[in-house]
Design a protein around this motif. Structure first.
Motif, PDB file in Angstrom:
ATOM      1  N   GLU A 130       0.835  -1.203   0.000  1.00 26.18           N
ATOM      2  CA  GLU A 130       0.000   0.000   0.000  1.00 26.18           C
ATOM      3  C   GLU A 130       0.871   1.255   0.000  1.00 26.18           C
ATOM      4  O   GLU A 130       1.006   1.941   1.021  1.00 26.18           O
ATOM      5  N   PRO A 131       1.526   1.535  -1.126  1.00 23.49           N
ATOM      6  CA  PRO A 131       2.444   2.687  -1.175  1.00 23.49           C
ATOM      7  C   PRO A 131       1.731   4.015  -0.965  1.00 23.49           C
ATOM      8  O   PRO A 131       0.618   4.224  -1.437  1.00 23.49           O
ATOM      9  N   ASN A 132       2.377   4.886  -0.224  1.00 20.66           N
ATOM     10  CA  ASN A 132       1.853   6.226   0.023  1.00 20.66           C
ATOM     11  C   ASN A 132       2.605   7.233  -0.837  1.00 20.66           C
ATOM     12  O   ASN A 132       3.800   7.090  -1.090  1.00 20.66           O
ATOM     13  N   LEU A 133       1.922   8.271  -1.251  1.00 21.16           N
ATOM     14  CA  LEU A 133       2.547   9.301  -2.075  1.00 21.16           C
ATOM     15  C   LEU A 133       3.676   9.976  -1.301  1.00 21.16           C
ATOM     16  O   LEU A 133       3.525  10.298  -0.121  1.00 21.16           O
ATOM     17  N   ASN A 134       4.802  10.167  -1.990  1.00 17.97           N
ATOM     18  CA  ASN A 134       5.967  10.853  -1.411  1.00 17.97           C
ATOM     19  C   ASN A 134       6.575  10.109  -0.224  1.00 17.97           C
ATOM     20  O   ASN A 134       7.155  10.706   0.671  1.00 17.97           O
ATOM     21  N   ARG A 135       6.427   8.804  -0.236  1.00 15.10           N
ATOM     22  CA  ARG A 135       7.050   7.963   0.782  1.00 15.10           C
ATOM     23  C   ARG A 135       7.957   6.961   0.076  1.00 15.10           C
ATOM     24  O   ARG A 135       7.529   6.301  -0.874  1.00 15.10           O
ATOM     25  N   TYR A 136       9.179   6.835   0.556  1.00 13.79           N
ATOM     26  CA  TYR A 136      10.153   5.958  -0.106  1.00 13.79           C
ATOM     27  C   TYR A 136      10.824   5.052   0.929  1.00 13.79           C
ATOM     28  O   TYR A 136      11.180   5.499   2.024  1.00 13.79           O
ATOM     29  N   ILE A 137      10.974   3.788   0.546  1.00 20.29           N
ATOM     30  CA  ILE A 137      11.679   2.815   1.379  1.00 20.29           C
ATOM     31  C   ILE A 137      12.884   2.322   0.583  1.00 20.29           C
ATOM     32  O   ILE A 137      12.737   1.771  -0.520  1.00 20.29           O
ATOM     33  N   LEU A 138      14.068   2.528   1.130  1.00 21.41           N
ATOM     34  CA  LEU A 138      15.318   2.150   0.473  1.00 21.41           C
ATOM     35  C   LEU A 138      15.978   1.046   1.291  1.00 21.41           C
ATOM     36  O   LEU A 138      16.302   1.252   2.465  1.00 21.41           O
ATOM     37  N   LEU A 139      16.156  -0.109   0.679  1.00 20.68           N
ATOM     38  CA  LEU A 139      16.693  -1.265   1.391  1.00 20.68           C
ATOM     39  C   LEU A 139      18.033  -1.683   0.787  1.00 20.68           C
ATOM     40  O   LEU A 139      18.231  -1.575  -0.424  1.00 20.68           O
ATOM     41  N   THR A 140      18.947  -2.176   1.628  1.00 23.13           N
ATOM     42  CA  THR A 140      20.165  -2.797   1.124  1.00 23.13           C
ATOM     43  C   THR A 140      20.172  -4.258   1.534  1.00 23.13           C
ATOM     44  O   THR A 140      19.585  -4.643   2.550  1.00 23.13           O
ATOM     45  N   CYS A 141      20.844  -5.073   0.735  1.00 29.16           N
ATOM     46  CA  CYS A 141      20.850  -6.515   0.983  1.00 29.16           C
ATOM     47  C   CYS A 141      22.128  -7.119   0.398  1.00 29.16           C
ATOM     48  O   CYS A 141      22.493  -6.818  -0.744  1.00 29.16           O
ATOM     49  N   ASN A 142      22.777  -7.968   1.170  1.00 33.88           N
ATOM     50  CA  ASN A 142      23.971  -8.657   0.675  1.00 33.88           C
ATOM     51  C   ASN A 142      23.623  -9.920  -0.106  1.00 33.88           C
ATOM     52  O   ASN A 142      24.373 -10.327  -0.984  1.00 33.88           O
ATOM     53  N   ASP A 143      22.507 -10.530   0.229  1.00 32.06           N
ATOM     54  CA  ASP A 143      22.121 -11.799  -0.390  1.00 32.06           C
ATOM     55  C   ASP A 143      20.595 -11.865  -0.492  1.00 32.06           C
ATOM     56  O   ASP A 143      19.914 -12.148   0.493  1.00 32.06           O
ATOM     57  N   LYS A 144      20.078 -11.623  -1.679  1.00 33.41           N
ATOM     58  CA  LYS A 144      18.622 -11.553  -1.818  1.00 33.41           C
ATOM     59  C   LYS A 144      17.948 -12.914  -1.674  1.00 33.41           C
ATOM     60  O   LYS A 144      16.734 -12.980  -1.479  1.00 33.41           O
ATOM     61  N   SER A 145      18.721 -14.004  -1.748  1.00 35.62           N
ATOM     62  CA  SER A 145      18.127 -15.333  -1.568  1.00 35.62           C
ATOM     63  C   SER A 145      17.605 -15.518  -0.144  1.00 35.62           C
ATOM     64  O   SER A 145      16.814 -16.417   0.124  1.00 35.62           O
ATOM     65  N   GLN A 146      18.051 -14.653   0.776  1.00 37.24           N
ATOM     66  CA  GLN A 146      17.598 -14.739   2.162  1.00 37.24           C
ATOM     67  C   GLN A 146      16.338 -13.909   2.416  1.00 37.24           C
ATOM     68  O   GLN A 146      15.829 -13.880   3.532  1.00 37.24           O
ATOM     69  N   LEU A 147      15.857 -13.233   1.376  1.00 35.23           N
ATOM     70  CA  LEU A 147      14.627 -12.448   1.503  1.00 35.23           C
ATOM     71  C   LEU A 147      13.457 -13.222   0.899  1.00 35.23           C
ATOM     72  O   LEU A 147      13.621 -13.907  -0.120  1.00 35.23           O
ATOM     73  N   PRO A 148      12.266 -13.113   1.469  1.00 36.24           N
ATOM     74  CA  PRO A 148      11.097 -13.796   0.896  1.00 36.24           C
ATOM     75  C   PRO A 148      10.792 -13.281  -0.506  1.00 36.24           C
ATOM     76  O   PRO A 148      10.976 -12.088  -0.801  1.00 36.24           O
ATOM     77  N   ALA A 149      10.325 -14.166  -1.360  1.00 37.05           N
ATOM     78  CA  ALA A 149       9.978 -13.785  -2.726  1.00 37.05           C
ATOM     79  C   ALA A 149       8.890 -12.715  -2.750  1.00 37.05           C
ATOM     80  O   ALA A 149       8.859 -11.869  -3.649  1.00 37.05           O
ATOM     81  N   THR A 150       8.021 -12.735  -1.748  1.00 34.34           N
ATOM     82  CA  THR A 150       6.942 -11.746  -1.697  1.00 34.34           C
ATOM     83  C   THR A 150       7.491 -10.335  -1.498  1.00 34.34           C
ATOM     84  O   THR A 150       6.956  -9.371  -2.058  1.00 34.34           O
ATOM     85  N   VAL A 151       8.551 -10.208  -0.699  1.00 35.78           N
ATOM     86  CA  VAL A 151       9.186  -8.898  -0.509  1.00 35.78           C
ATOM     87  C   VAL A 151       9.913  -8.480  -1.778  1.00 35.78           C
ATOM     88  O   VAL A 151       9.803  -7.333  -2.233  1.00 35.78           O
ATOM     89  N   LEU A 152      10.635  -9.415  -2.373  1.00 42.74           N
ATOM     90  CA  LEU A 152      11.385  -9.114  -3.596  1.00 42.74           C
ATOM     91  C   LEU A 152      10.464  -8.623  -4.710  1.00 42.74           C
ATOM     92  O   LEU A 152      10.794  -7.681  -5.441  1.00 42.74           O
ATOM     93  N   SER A 153       9.308  -9.247  -4.824  1.00 46.28           N
ATOM     94  CA  SER A 153       8.400  -8.909  -5.927  1.00 46.28           C
ATOM     95  C   SER A 153       7.784  -7.524  -5.782  1.00 46.28           C
ATOM     96  O   SER A 153       7.266  -6.974  -6.758  1.00 46.28           O
TER      97      SER A 153
END
Length: 299
Positions: A130-153
């Motif tokens: 549910e993205p909000n206008l003018n709101r940004y989330i910036l993430l860093t990750c060393n290994d995306k295989s450790q993140l759920p596919a739902t987050v990646l998508s």
């Protein structure tokens, strides 16, 4: 910003100007490529009142607050006790849904997003969906295989990497670090900031000792030194792994039997898994067992 990041920055600038910029950006890359430094500049650009050429002006009130690390519309989330818990992500949700105190954008930075617990990742999904206008989330990750596919998508994924070794070599030469003394540095040119950090932390000679031990595995007698280094600096286990793995591959090319090679690899992987997952592990005993197995495998 580092020279190997210029092309990616141009892409980010173009997508923002063309209104294709994703509200959640995931920056993926090896440790030591400057992902978080890039994200901090991006956050400053998004919060700046008068960005110039998609760069912060460093003169407005927002830039002053950012420099003092007191900007009320910027939130940093990082791991505590090696994990990011659900409470931190719930705080993120509250932060996102409140009005911007400076009347502009609001930005959240999540460092090492792969350290989110399962519950934290699930909680983040609700905000990402549910993205909000003018709101940004910036993430860093060393290994995306450790993140759920739902987050990646639900994130715009950006690869941060050193595309040319020469680029990193040129940059490192400007740092005036005596890397030419160490043969093994070429294995880490794609992680230039890691080499700089090792130099600043006085680790280069310790890593040299690990390399020397691994390179003369059958004849090595400085076990106590290696044991002391890895016990005191557990983060160097991954470096030791690289050196041992390289040596095993070399031995395989020189005629080591595949069965012996396979046994040695299993022992190496087990050692790494144990050091990462077992609290209170007797590392000295585990290392002694690994070395015994390796030396017997290559006899």
């Amino acid at each position: 910003m580092y020279t190997w990041q210029h092309a990616l920055w141009q892409q980010l600038r173009d997508s923002f100007q063309q209104k294709r910029f994703h509200h959640a950006q995931l920056f993926i890359g090896l440790p030591g490529v400057g992902k978080f430094d890039l994200v901090k500049v991006l956050a400053s650009t998004l919060l700046c009142e008068r960005p110039e050429g998609f760069r912060p002006c460093n003169a407005c009130k927002a830039c002053g607050l950012l420099a003092a690390e007191t900007h009320p519309d910027k939130l940093l989330i990082s791991a505590e006790s090696n994990s990011i818990g659900v409470d931190a992500i719930r705080a993120l949700s509250d932060f996102i849904h409140h009005s911007a105190l400076q009347g502009g954008n609001k930005v959240v930075l999540i460092k090492d997003a792969e350290k989110m617990t399962h519950s934290a990742a699930n909680a983040l999904l609700k905000t990402l969906e549910e993205p909000n206008l003018n709101r940004y989330i910036l993430l860093t990750c060393n290994d995306k295989s450790q993140l759920p596919a739902t987050v990646l998508s639900r994130c715009g994924q950006q690869s941060v990497a050193v595309s040319e070794v020469s680029c990193a070599q040129n940059w490192l030469s400007e740092q005036h670090i005596p890397l030419h003394e160490f043969v093994w540095v070429e294995q880490f040119y794609l992680q230039p900031l890691k080499l700089v950090q090792w130099h600043e932390d006085g680790m280069l000679d310790k890593i040299q000792a690990l390399y020397s031990f691994a390179s003369h595995l059958k004849e090595s007698h400085n076990f106590a030194e290696v044991q002391g280094i890895l016990t005191e600096h557990t983060q160097l286990n991954s470096v030791f792994y690289v050196f041992i793995n390289q040596q095993l591959k070399y031995r395989l090319q020189q005629g080591l039997g595949f069965s012996a090679y396979n046994d040695a690899q299993k022992a190496l992987h087990r050692f790494m898994l144990d050091t990462q997952q077992i609290l209170g592990l007797n590392q000295s005993l585990g290392l002694a067992k690994l070395i015994y197995t390796l030396q017997n495998a290559i006899k």
